[in-house]
Design a protein around this motif. Structure first.
Motif, PDB file in Angstrom:
ATOM      1  N   THR A   4       0.838  -1.184   0.000  1.00  0.00           N
ATOM      2  CA  THR A   4       0.000   0.000   0.000  1.00  0.00           C
ATOM      3  C   THR A   4       0.874   1.235   0.000  1.00  0.00           C
ATOM      4  OG1 THR A   4      -0.016   0.121   2.375  1.00  0.00           O
ATOM      5  CG2 THR A   4      -1.760  -1.173   1.315  1.00  0.00           C
ATOM      6  N   ARG A   5       0.225   2.337  -0.350  1.00  0.00           N
ATOM      7  CA  ARG A   5       0.953   3.588  -0.342  1.00  0.00           C
ATOM      8  C   ARG A   5       1.509   3.865   1.048  1.00  0.00           C
ATOM      9  NH1 ARG A   5      -2.325   7.313  -3.203  1.00  0.00           N
ATOM     10  NH2 ARG A   5      -0.930   7.069  -4.951  1.00  0.00           N
ATOM     11  N   ARG A   6       0.727   3.568   2.073  1.00  0.00           N
ATOM     12  CA  ARG A   6       1.190   3.825   3.433  1.00  0.00           C
ATOM     13  C   ARG A   6       2.409   3.008   3.749  1.00  0.00           C
ATOM     14  NH1 ARG A   6       1.207   1.667   8.306  1.00  0.00           N
ATOM     15  NH2 ARG A   6       0.201  -0.215   7.576  1.00  0.00           N
ATOM     16  N   GLU A   7       2.403   1.762   3.385  1.00  0.00           N
ATOM     17  CA  GLU A   7       3.542   0.892   3.698  1.00  0.00           C
ATOM     18  C   GLU A   7       4.765   1.316   2.894  1.00  0.00           C
ATOM     19  OE1 GLU A   7       0.641  -2.867   4.758  1.00  0.00           O
ATOM     20  OE2 GLU A   7       1.189  -2.375   2.706  1.00  0.00           O
ATOM     21  N   LEU A   9       5.374   4.353   1.906  1.00  0.00           N
ATOM     22  CA  LEU A   9       5.850   5.585   2.518  1.00  0.00           C
ATOM     23  C   LEU A   9       6.643   5.269   3.778  1.00  0.00           C
ATOM     24  CD1 LEU A   9       5.704   8.657   2.477  1.00  0.00           C
ATOM     25  CD2 LEU A   9       3.590   8.497   3.756  1.00  0.00           C
ATOM     26  N   GLN A  10       6.149   4.328   4.537  1.00  0.00           N
ATOM     27  CA  GLN A  10       6.826   3.915   5.757  1.00  0.00           C
ATOM     28  C   GLN A  10       8.233   3.413   5.449  1.00  0.00           C
ATOM     29  OE1 GLN A  10       4.742   0.701   7.620  1.00  0.00           O
ATOM     30  NE2 GLN A  10       5.131   1.454   9.660  1.00  0.00           N
ATOM     31  N   LEU A 100      -1.090  13.671  -1.998  1.00  0.00           N
ATOM     32  CA  LEU A 100      -0.188  13.312  -0.897  1.00  0.00           C
ATOM     33  C   LEU A 100       0.848  14.421  -0.738  1.00  0.00           C
ATOM     34  CD1 LEU A 100       0.489  11.042   1.135  1.00  0.00           C
ATOM     35  CD2 LEU A 100       2.066  10.131  -0.579  1.00  0.00           C
TER      36      LEU A 100
END
Lengths: 119, 530
Positions: A4-7, A9-10, A100
């Motif tokens: 995912t985008r969140r992962e 980014l993380q 974002l």
């Protein structure tokens, strides 16, 4: 399943704090460690290519030149992306990637990776 | 005592010191505060002590804007009013809410924050949230880590409080009214008119009737309209049709400057650490099984002034990947546009989102049509949805006005004009951009602004607080308001208005606590005048 985008980014923000700025091979290697499944690397690279596409359509300077310039401006060592990012946000130096809100230095870094994979 | 107007089989006349029109939160608090003064009080309530459908339909509107909540059901026409179905989330207004801000047109109250704030502790007791203070620092030791915005230069953490069970005002405070001989609560009493003496500028009597059409009169020294933010304006417009706009409407202000609390889901927060948001912000904490505390982000007054923007009540709500899905949202945007035979802006981006999130869309379809799950991973944690209740700039053309059709007792129904201005939309994005900057500097994560979904955010997805404010606004000049700083209607000596209809600006938090505080304040003023 896909990253995912969140992962993504993380991962980016975790590795960017420690690796040399221009060692994009190391960055690409870091992205190859999947969080969940084989598709994570290709999705992360796709995100970088997307950032590069937006960078190219909005900026008059290539990502590498920008990074050299900003590190000089902030007087930072090459591996201090996270420090540059913090300064970017303080000075409202945003870069919008489809909504974002990234720091421009982060975006340049991603665009630099994306440029290598852009066809 | 409590009596039923349906039991009055012939026209009746009543006398009292004070007549309260409306038995919702404001009316009940006002009556309760006046009980100790040995004054005779009559409280007229249209509804019963329970729900009645025929009475409820007296709230039906002739017309409302697209997507605006139906006012037939967003209010409750019974003793206790909207407190019978509210969330009971309590917050105080801020000092800046009472100030004239040169970037917010029509802002500024004719009374100060301090004049109202001294009644907040008592108001919190009415709302059953007086257990602890509102100061965030009191709760630090209960948190898993330091408050989310402890290092921020622009944002601060604020607490919203709710009792474990909502406060139903008539259930909680009605017995004291019913048991007191100096007050008569008359239910099923629909106010239809007032007798106004033009020369003396006095309201002599209020007229009420039941569905049978039999009319009754209450003479009093003072009258207080407590019918709610929409109904106060409706009835004052109705009275003014007979009295040539002499009751607070000399300058056509009654019904205007109608404000709500639009609520938007306009951004996602992607944290670096899934538990990076502390517990009080993430899900709230319960104290002694009596009180729920929920932390939220609030933009400081200094930052509001510096950036010429407004505050928003911002909550971080944990959501799964499918709820945050760009693809699912884009599929709605595209579908809604195609229904109108239009192509949406950023069509290419929407198509890309649909392709990238095709598993989310498939899962969404399967769940809705067949109640089945195929892709378990889409239900995993995806991030936080930012839910923001915004302050609305008072706009003269947002208004309640009378239509041409009538309700079951012959009163004209309302028409509502309402829109969110471009200026308020831009301020929303500005405040969210400030939050993006702040959360990034603090290394909490990154924010995605959902500007590609604007058509849905301000359209079908726009939420409302069901807070009706501003329609009989307070001012120190009749040219700009309906009531003066004492909540007395301009052009009258003895007609007052209580409730959120007198608010010149609406702030960004639920109005109930301030409604209660203002009712206590008004009771003190009326005590000296009657």
């Amino acid at each position: 399943m896909k990253n995912t985008r969140r992962e993504f980014l993380q991962q980016l923000l975790a590795v960017s704090a420690s690796i040399p700025l221009f060692n994009t091979a190391v960055m690409a290697d870091a992205m190859e460690n999947p969080l969940d499944g084989d598709n994570s690397r290709s999705t992360a690279i796709d995100e970088c290519v997307e950032v590069y596409r937006i960078w190219r359509s909005t900026e008059n300077i290539d990502p590498v030149s920008y990074l050299i310039d900003v590190l000089g401006r902030y007087n930072l060592a090459p591996n201090k992306i996270s420090s540059a990012a913090k300064l970017d946000f303080q000075y409202k130096n945003f870069f919008d990637v489809n909504g974002l809100q990234l720091s421009k230095t982060e975006a340049a870094f991603l665009a630099h990776i994306g440029e290598r994979h852009h066809t | 005592m409590i009596v039923d107007a349906n039991d009055f089989d012939r026209p009746s006349h009543f006398d009292a010191d004070i007549c309260i029109l409306g038995g919702g939160v404001a009316g009940i608090v006002l009556a309760n505060e006046l009980l100790t003064e040995n004054k005779s009080i009559i409280l007229l309530e249209s509804g019963d002590d329970g729900f009645d459908g025929e009475t409820q339909f007296l709230y039906e509107a002739e017309s409302t804007p697209k997507y605006f909540p139906d006012p037939t059901w967003s209010r409750l026409r019974m003793l206790g009013g909207a407190s019978n179905h509210w969330e009971n989330s309590i917050e105080r207004f801020d000092p800046i809410d009472f100030q004239r801000r040169n970037w917010i047109e029509h802002s500024g109250w004719p009374i100060t924050y301090d004049e109202v704030a001294k009644y907040y502790p008592e108001a919190e007791a009415y709302c059953r949230v007086a257990k602890e203070g509102c100061d965030f620092s009191l709760w630090r030791e209960k948190l898993t880590r330091e408050g989310m915005f402890s290092d921020s230069s622009m944002f601060e953490s604020v607490i919203a409080k709710s009792p474990a069970s909502p406060t139903l005002f008539f259930e909680e405070y009605g017995k004291a009214l019913v048991d007191n001989k100096s007050i008569r609560v008359i239910k099923n009493a629909n106010v239809v008119d007032v007798d106004y003496q033009t020369e003396q500028q006095n309201v002599q009597a209020a007229v009420f009737q039941t569905f049978s059409g039999v009319q009754h009169r209450v003479k009093a020294k003072a009258f207080v309209m407590c019918m709610g933010g929409i109904e106060n304006a409706r009835m004052l417009l109705h009275f003014n049709e007979r009295y040539d706009n002499k009751l607070g409407n000399q300058y056509d202000n009654v019904g205007r400057y109608f404000m709500e609390h639009p609520t938007v889901r306009a951004a996602h927060f992607l944290p670096l650490d899934e538990n990076g948001i502390d517990k009080i912000h993430r899900e709230g904490i319960v104290v002694d099984n009596e009180l729920t505390l929920r932390g939220r982000a609030s933009l400081s007054e200094h930052a509001q002034s510096e950036h010429q923007t407004f505050n928003m009540r911002m909550y971080f709500n944990k959501k799964s990947k499918i709820v945050l899905s760009d693809g699912v949202s884009s599929s709605h945007v595209v579908r809604n546009s195609l229904k109108e035979s239009e192509i949406p802006d950023e069509f290419g981006s929407h198509l890309l989102n649909i392709i990238k999130d095709i598993d989310h869309i498939a899962e969404s379809f399967l769940q809705k049509e067949f109640d089945r799950t195929l892709f378990d991973s889409v239900h995993e944690f995806g991030g936080y949805q930012l839910l923001a209740m915004i302050e609305q700039t008072p706009h003269r053309d947002n208004r309640i006005k009378l239509g041409t059709t009538t309700d079951a007792i012959g009163l004209k129904k309302i028409k509502i004009d309402f829109h969110v201005t471009e200026q308020d939309k831009q301020r929303t994005w500005k405040t969210l951009e400030l939050l993006s900057k702040d959360t990034a500097i603090q290394k909490l994560g990154r924010i995605k602004l959902l500007k590609e979904r604007e058509s849905r955010i301000w359209g079908s997805q726009l939420g409302y607080g069901q807070h009706h404010m501003g329609t009989t606004r307070m001012s120190d000049r009749a040219e700009e308001g309906v009531v003066d700083a004492s909540s007395k209607v301009f052009g009258t000596n003895n007609l007052y208005v209580a409730g959120s209809s007198v608010f010149p600006t609406g702030g960004h938090v639920p109005p109930t606590l301030t409604i209660v505080a203002m009712a206590i304040k008004l009771a003190n003023e009326i005590k000296h005048r009657t």
